[in-house]
Design an enzyme around this catalytic site. Structure first.
Site, short mmCIF file in Angstrom:
data_model
loop_
_atom_site.label_atom_id
_atom_site.label_comp_id
_atom_site.label_asym_id
_atom_site.label_seq_id
_atom_site.Cartn_x
_atom_site.Cartn_y
_atom_site.Cartn_z
N HIS A 86 1.08 73.29 38.58
CA HIS A 86 1.07 72.32 39.67
C HIS A 86 2.48 71.77 39.88
O HIS A 86 3.23 71.57 38.93
CB HIS A 86 0.09 71.19 39.36
CG HIS A 86 -0.22 70.34 40.54
ND1 HIS A 86 0.63 69.36 41.01
CD2 HIS A 86 -1.29 70.32 41.39
CE1 HIS A 86 0.10 68.77 42.06
NE2 HIS A 86 -1.07 69.34 42.32
N GLU A 155 0.14 75.88 47.26
CA GLU A 155 0.32 74.46 47.56
C GLU A 155 1.77 74.19 47.96
O GLU A 155 2.62 73.99 47.10
CB GLU A 155 -0.01 73.61 46.32
CG GLU A 155 -1.46 73.49 46.00
CD GLU A 155 -1.71 72.30 45.09
OE1 GLU A 155 -2.50 71.43 45.47
OE2 GLU A 155 -1.10 72.22 44.02
#
Length: 238
Positions: A86, A155
């Site tokens: 992430h 993302e």
């Protein structure tokens, strides 16, 4: 970094909805803080919801890493999935090498991995999106033999928490690039699910779900509300 034991009411609300509406084809995974994994996974044993962790340490065994939690520990706590790579963890110091070690450790311990990749706004403006994604894929999946345990989450860093999502054509092209890169690297050995994350909400989910090559979504802020999460399911799958 959100939630406590009372936050189960959010997940329970979602669980009741998907059970009542018989949405068994939808796979719902809540990736929660480590302290909640065991408690929540025990409560959800007979449900259609799966539990995952938000990160893990790269070291495969026990050792002098005070405060850290590895893939063995989260697996034993009841997690089935783990988010790795992430952008927030990358910002905090996770390198491609560390992420690769985490992925290999998680695979060894039979966890499904949600592997996040994405470019910054600066990288996007300079036209480096594909170059950045290629590097993250090649480095993060080094020595990985197949994609059976991998879900790719695209993302774009510039979209997370900003309310800005990529344009339809742009997102479609990027997701196609990611799939082609994976097909080339792994010689079409496995079909891999590609999901999108970044400012997903009940209002834009309909448009995002129209992109054929996207197989799901990584929900951030909207997951803190049972109502918003259910509205996303309604607008996307119902």
């Amino acid at each position: 970094m959100f939630g406590d034991f009372s936050s189960f009411k959010i997940i329970n609300l979602v669980n009741n909805y998907i059970t009542k509406n018989k949405t068994k084809k939808i796979k719902v995974i809540f990736c929660i803080p480590n302290i909640l994994i065991n408690h929540f996974s025990n409560k959800l044993k007979k449900s259609n919801i799966l539990i995952g962790a938000q990160n893990c340490h790269y070291h495969d065994g026990y050792g002098p890493y005070t405060g850290s939690v590895n893939s063995i520990m989260i697996k034993k706590a009841g997690a089935k999935y783990v988010i790795l790579g992430h952008s927030e963890n990358r910002t905090d110091g996770d390198t491609d090498i560390m992420i690769n070690n985490k992925i290999r450790s998680a695979i060894k311990n039979n966890l499904m991995i949600i592997f996040c990749i994405g470019e910054t706004l600066k990288q996007k403006k300079e036209g480096f999106t594909n170059k950045v994604l290629s590097k993250q894929i090649d480095s993060g999946l080094k020595l990985i033999k197949n994609l059976k345990k991998i879900i790719i989450s695209y993302e774009p860093v510039w979209s997370i928490g900003t309310g800005i999502i990529p344009k339809y054509k742009e997102l479609n092209q990027t997701v196609s690039f990611i799939r082609n890169r994976l097909n080339k690297k792994f010689k079409n050995k496995n079909f891999v699910k590609i999901i999108y994350g970044g400012s997903v909400n009940p209002k834009n989910i309909k448009k995002l779900s129209g992109i054929e090559d996207i197989n799901g979504f990584l929900i951030g802020g909207a997951s803190q509300s049972g109502k918003k999460f259910i509205d996303i399911i309604k607008n996307c799958y119902m």
